[in-house]
Motif scaffolding. Structure first.
Motif, mmCIF file in Angstrom:
data_model
loop_
_atom_site.group_PDB
_atom_site.id
_atom_site.type_symbol
_atom_site.label_atom_id
_atom_site.label_comp_id
_atom_site.label_asym_id
_atom_site.label_seq_id
_atom_site.Cartn_x
_atom_site.Cartn_y
_atom_site.Cartn_z
ATOM 1 N N PHE A 11 0.829 -1.210 0.000
ATOM 2 C CA PHE A 11 0.000 0.000 0.000
ATOM 3 C C PHE A 11 0.863 1.261 0.000
ATOM 4 O O PHE A 11 0.553 2.230 -0.674
ATOM 5 C CB PHE A 11 -0.959 0.020 1.195
ATOM 6 N N GLU A 12 1.946 1.225 0.770
ATOM 7 C CA GLU A 12 2.844 2.383 0.804
ATOM 8 C C GLU A 12 3.497 2.611 -0.557
ATOM 9 O O GLU A 12 3.624 3.747 -1.009
ATOM 10 C CB GLU A 12 3.907 2.204 1.881
ATOM 11 N N ALA A 13 3.896 1.539 -1.212
ATOM 12 C CA ALA A 13 4.512 1.660 -2.534
ATOM 13 C C ALA A 13 3.506 2.196 -3.552
ATOM 14 O O ALA A 13 3.846 3.045 -4.379
ATOM 15 C CB ALA A 13 5.051 0.309 -2.986
ATOM 16 N N LYS A 14 2.274 1.709 -3.487
ATOM 17 C CA LYS A 14 1.239 2.190 -4.404
ATOM 18 C C LYS A 14 0.952 3.671 -4.152
ATOM 19 O O LYS A 14 0.819 4.454 -5.097
ATOM 20 C CB LYS A 14 -0.047 1.388 -4.268
ATOM 21 N N PHE A 15 0.869 4.058 -2.887
ATOM 22 C CA PHE A 15 0.631 5.460 -2.554
ATOM 23 C C PHE A 15 1.758 6.336 -3.108
ATOM 24 O O PHE A 15 1.502 7.381 -3.714
ATOM 25 C CB PHE A 15 0.517 5.635 -1.031
ATOM 26 N N ALA A 16 2.995 5.924 -2.909
ATOM 27 C CA ALA A 16 4.139 6.692 -3.407
ATOM 28 C C ALA A 16 4.103 6.789 -4.932
ATOM 29 O O ALA A 16 4.360 7.860 -5.505
ATOM 30 C CB ALA A 16 5.448 6.049 -2.955
ATOM 31 N N HIS A 17 3.756 5.703 -5.587
ATOM 32 C CA HIS A 17 3.661 5.701 -7.048
ATOM 33 C C HIS A 17 2.554 6.635 -7.522
ATOM 34 O O HIS A 17 2.743 7.427 -8.447
ATOM 35 C CB HIS A 17 3.405 4.275 -7.546
ATOM 36 N N ASP A 18 1.390 6.563 -6.874
ATOM 37 C CA ASP A 18 0.263 7.424 -7.247
ATOM 38 C C ASP A 18 0.592 8.897 -7.046
ATOM 39 O O ASP A 18 0.230 9.748 -7.861
ATOM 40 C CB ASP A 18 -0.990 7.053 -6.455
ATOM 41 N N GLU A 19 1.281 9.214 -5.948
ATOM 42 C CA GLU A 19 1.689 10.598 -5.694
ATOM 43 C C GLU A 19 2.682 11.078 -6.742
ATOM 44 O O GLU A 19 2.624 12.224 -7.193
ATOM 45 C CB GLU A 19 2.291 10.736 -4.290
ATOM 46 N N ASP A 20 3.596 10.225 -7.141
ATOM 47 C CA ASP A 20 4.567 10.575 -8.172
ATOM 48 C C ASP A 20 3.874 10.861 -9.497
ATOM 49 O O ASP A 20 4.172 11.851 -10.169
ATOM 50 C CB ASP A 20 5.592 9.444 -8.346
ATOM 51 N N ILE A 21 2.929 10.022 -9.864
ATOM 52 C CA ILE A 21 2.177 10.218 -11.108
ATOM 53 C C ILE A 21 1.375 11.519 -11.038
ATOM 54 O O ILE A 21 1.362 12.302 -11.995
ATOM 55 C CB ILE A 21 1.232 9.019 -11.375
ATOM 56 N N ALA A 22 0.731 11.785 -9.908
ATOM 57 C CA ALA A 22 -0.052 13.016 -9.760
ATOM 58 C C ALA A 22 0.844 14.243 -9.883
ATOM 59 O O ALA A 22 0.475 15.236 -10.521
ATOM 60 C CB ALA A 22 -0.778 13.028 -8.417
ATOM 61 N N PHE A 23 2.046 14.184 -9.311
ATOM 62 C CA PHE A 23 2.990 15.295 -9.406
ATOM 63 C C PHE A 23 3.414 15.516 -10.857
ATOM 64 O O PHE A 23 3.458 16.648 -11.339
ATOM 65 C CB PHE A 23 4.222 15.033 -8.531
ATOM 66 N N ARG A 24 3.716 14.442 -11.548
ATOM 67 C CA ARG A 24 4.138 14.555 -12.958
ATOM 68 C C ARG A 24 3.026 15.127 -13.832
ATOM 69 O O ARG A 24 3.280 15.943 -14.713
ATOM 70 C CB ARG A 24 4.576 13.195 -13.489
ATOM 71 N N ILE A 25 1.811 14.673 -13.597
ATOM 72 C CA ILE A 25 0.668 15.186 -14.364
ATOM 73 C C ILE A 25 0.485 16.674 -14.097
ATOM 74 O O ILE A 25 0.298 17.460 -15.030
ATOM 75 C CB ILE A 25 -0.614 14.389 -14.051
ATOM 76 N N ALA A 26 0.560 17.076 -12.835
ATOM 77 C CA ALA A 26 0.386 18.499 -12.489
ATOM 78 C C ALA A 26 1.486 19.353 -13.105
ATOM 79 O O ALA A 26 1.212 20.436 -13.644
ATOM 80 C CB ALA A 26 0.353 18.672 -10.976
#
Length: 107
Positions: A11-26
């Motif tokens: 779950f922590e890895a998925k959260f970190a991945h999702d946050e990274d993707i959201a940052f890149r998109i923004a």
């Protein structure tokens, strides 16, 4: 306990991945917004590149999109471009979709 720990790490890895993707998109969205605004202000290609970077930087001032909206609205109005808050918010939605599409295509 091992199964629980494994799930927690997952779950922590998925959260970190999702946050990274959201940052890149923004970040990509803000660059696209900078290019969108620069086209309306009729900036040169060099000015467009610098302006797009400035819009990306503006997003680090505070959480959310209000800092970017303020920058775009202020700069466009100062350049004599007729624009309102709703137009910029619409552009944000459009560029978010485009940024997500570009990011997914690049993978």
């Amino acid at each position: 306990m091992t199964t629980f720990d494994d799930r927690e790490r997952g779950f922590e890895a998925k959260f970190a991945h999702d946050e990274d993707i959201a940052f890149r998109i923004a970040a990509r969205r803000n660059r696209l917004l900078g290019q969108w605004a620069a086209a309306r202000m009729k900036l040169t290609p060099e000015e467009t590149d610098a302006y797009a970077k400035a819009v990306v930087q503006a997003d680090f001032e505070e959480a959310g999109d209000e800092d970017v909206i303020r920058k775009l609205l202020g700069d466009l109005l100062a350049a004599g471009v007729e624009v309102d808050d709703a137009t910029i918010r619409s552009a944000i939605q459009e560029q978010t979709i485009e940024a997500r599409r570009q990011l997914m295509e690049s993978k």
